[in-house]
Design a protein around this motif. Structure first.
Motif, short mmCIF file in Angstrom:
data_model
loop_
_atom_site.label_atom_id
_atom_site.label_comp_id
_atom_site.label_asym_id
_atom_site.label_seq_id
_atom_site.Cartn_x
_atom_site.Cartn_y
_atom_site.Cartn_z
N VAL A 12 0.85 -1.20 0.00
CA VAL A 12 0.00 0.00 0.00
C VAL A 12 0.89 1.24 0.00
CG1 VAL A 12 -1.77 1.29 1.27
CG2 VAL A 12 -1.82 -1.21 1.25
N ASP A 13 0.55 2.18 -0.85
CA ASP A 13 1.26 3.47 -0.90
C ASP A 13 0.69 4.36 0.21
OD1 ASP A 13 2.33 5.93 -1.45
OD2 ASP A 13 1.85 5.93 -3.58
N ILE A 14 1.51 4.63 1.25
CA ILE A 14 1.03 5.42 2.39
C ILE A 14 0.56 6.80 1.94
CG2 ILE A 14 1.72 6.54 4.56
CD1 ILE A 14 3.63 4.29 5.06
N ALA A 15 1.26 7.39 0.99
CA ALA A 15 0.92 8.73 0.53
C ALA A 15 -0.50 8.79 -0.04
CB ALA A 15 1.92 9.21 -0.52
N ARG A 16 -0.96 7.66 -0.60
CA ARG A 16 -2.33 7.61 -1.14
C ARG A 16 -3.35 7.16 -0.10
NH1 ARG A 16 -1.37 4.65 -7.02
NH2 ARG A 16 0.22 6.08 -7.80
N ALA A 17 -2.86 6.60 1.01
CA ALA A 17 -3.76 6.06 2.03
C ALA A 17 -4.09 7.08 3.12
CB ALA A 17 -3.16 4.81 2.66
N ILE A 18 -3.69 8.34 2.94
CA ILE A 18 -3.99 9.35 3.96
C ILE A 18 -5.49 9.64 4.02
CG2 ILE A 18 -1.71 10.43 3.84
CD1 ILE A 18 -2.90 12.57 2.04
N TYR A 19 -6.20 9.29 2.95
CA TYR A 19 -7.65 9.47 2.94
C TYR A 19 -8.31 8.18 3.45
CZ TYR A 19 -6.20 13.26 -0.11
OH TYR A 19 -5.58 14.37 -0.62
N PRO A 20 -9.19 8.28 4.44
CA PRO A 20 -9.80 7.08 5.03
C PRO A 20 -10.48 6.17 4.02
CG PRO A 20 -10.32 9.03 6.34
CD PRO A 20 -9.65 9.51 5.10
N LEU A 21 -11.17 6.76 3.03
CA LEU A 21 -11.87 5.94 2.05
C LEU A 21 -10.89 5.11 1.22
CD1 LEU A 21 -14.67 8.33 0.70
CD2 LEU A 21 -14.91 6.41 2.27
N THR A 22 -9.75 5.71 0.88
CA THR A 22 -8.73 4.98 0.12
C THR A 22 -8.16 3.84 0.95
OG1 THR A 22 -8.14 7.06 -0.97
CG2 THR A 22 -6.61 5.23 -1.22
N PHE A 23 -7.96 4.10 2.23
CA PHE A 23 -7.43 3.06 3.11
C PHE A 23 -8.42 1.91 3.26
CE2 PHE A 23 -6.56 1.32 7.40
CZ PHE A 23 -5.30 0.81 7.14
#
Length: 309
Positions: A153-164
């Protein structure tokens, strides 16, 4: 590294090699993580194989021992069969899977001498995880060696809860599709701090508050999913790493020793049961077909005897 393992010096090992599939969304850092792990394994003097099964990759930083691009021309397939990018990748994987017995033989000839097999998968995650060829490749390895899936998982893209939540949900689907041990790798900690993810994973209330900020229908849907999946991801191994700088790689290698044992204790027995059931079902079908053929044969013989008389 040389092709097909030629020229590599191996140290003897009685254990079967641990096979690692690097899976994740495009741009999550799979290929870079394969390269970083290869460097660190070489530093630790642990012999390993690298297998690239991404036919569309133009350049890779590592030297693969087995490379799909050596036998499959992705661009040629796309032009010859008038396919789009994803269709050409699926076709390339299908063609590669038909020759996978050769790959199996190459690996088997050195399996007692290597400790890890690193497999770099295509960037389009669904092309591998939901294709027949992807299942064949996974099952071929899991029936012979311990296997762990690394979901990156790319952390930079997972900062948004929905993406996570989307990543958790997709990793859940991969786990239940493959039925193999899965470790979630939170990559690119050199770019973004992972403190917020630690809080989300360890405290469900904090994650609920983050989801409350999503005030449209997807927010409530994600909250219901998060509560359902809470017990699921608590059983996951989560590792925070940087494929670029190497942060967390040695810790990840230590945790992989646990997944190796987990496979031998839990997953291997389940796989063997499934294989036995599959063989029993095949035998049953064979017997049923044989009985049916025997009945038909006796019917035709009786009819022919009656006609002669």
């Amino acid at each position: 590294c040389c092709k097909n393992g030629a020229g590599i010096s191996f140290s003897k090992s009685k254990k079967r090699p641990l096979v690692l599939f690097f899976i994740g969304m495009a741009g999550s850092g799979k290929t870079t993580l394969v390269y970083r792990m290869s460097l660190d394994l070489s530093y630790l003097k642990k012999d390993h194989y690298i297998i690239n099964i991404d036919p569309a990759s133009s350049n890779v930083p590592y030297s693969p021992n087995i490379d799909i691009r050596d036998t499959i021309d992705y661009i040629k397939i796309m032009k010859e069969y008038n396919l789009g990018p994803n269709g050409a990748i699926i076709t390339s994987l299908n063609l590669f899977a038909t020759r996978f017995d050769q790959v199996k033989n190459i690996v088997a000839s050195n399996c007692n001498l290597i400790e890890y097999i690193l497999i770099d998968t295509p960037g389009q995650i669904e092309v591998f995880t939901w294709s027949a060829s992807g299942s064949i490749i996974c099952e071929t390895f899991s029936s012979n060696y311990p296997v762990t899936l690394l979901y990156i998982v790319d952390i930079a893209r997972a900062i948004y809860p929905l993406t996570f939540v989307s990543n958790i949900l997709y990793s859940c689907s991969v786990l239940y599709k493959s039925r193999l041990p899965l470790m979630m790798i939170l990559n690119k900690v050199d770019i973004t701090s992972a403190d917020f993810l630690r809080e989300w994973l360890n405290d469900s209330d904090t994650f609920d508050k983050a989801l409350e900020k999503e005030d449209f229908f997807a927010g409530s849907f994600a909250r219901s999913l998060a509560s359902t999946l809470e017990h699921f991801y608590q059983k996951f191994f989560f590792m925070i790493v940087s494929s670029l700088t190497g942060i967390g790689i040695f810790q990840m290698l230590n945790v992989l020793k646990k997944t190796y044992l987990e496979f031998l204790i839990s997953y291997q027995s389940e796989l063997e049961k499934n294989m036995i059931n599959h063989i029993v079902n095949l035998n049953y079908i064979f017997i049923e077909n044989a009985n049916e053929w025997s009945l038909k044969n006796s019917f035709f013989l009786n009819n022919s005897n009656e006609l002669k008389s």
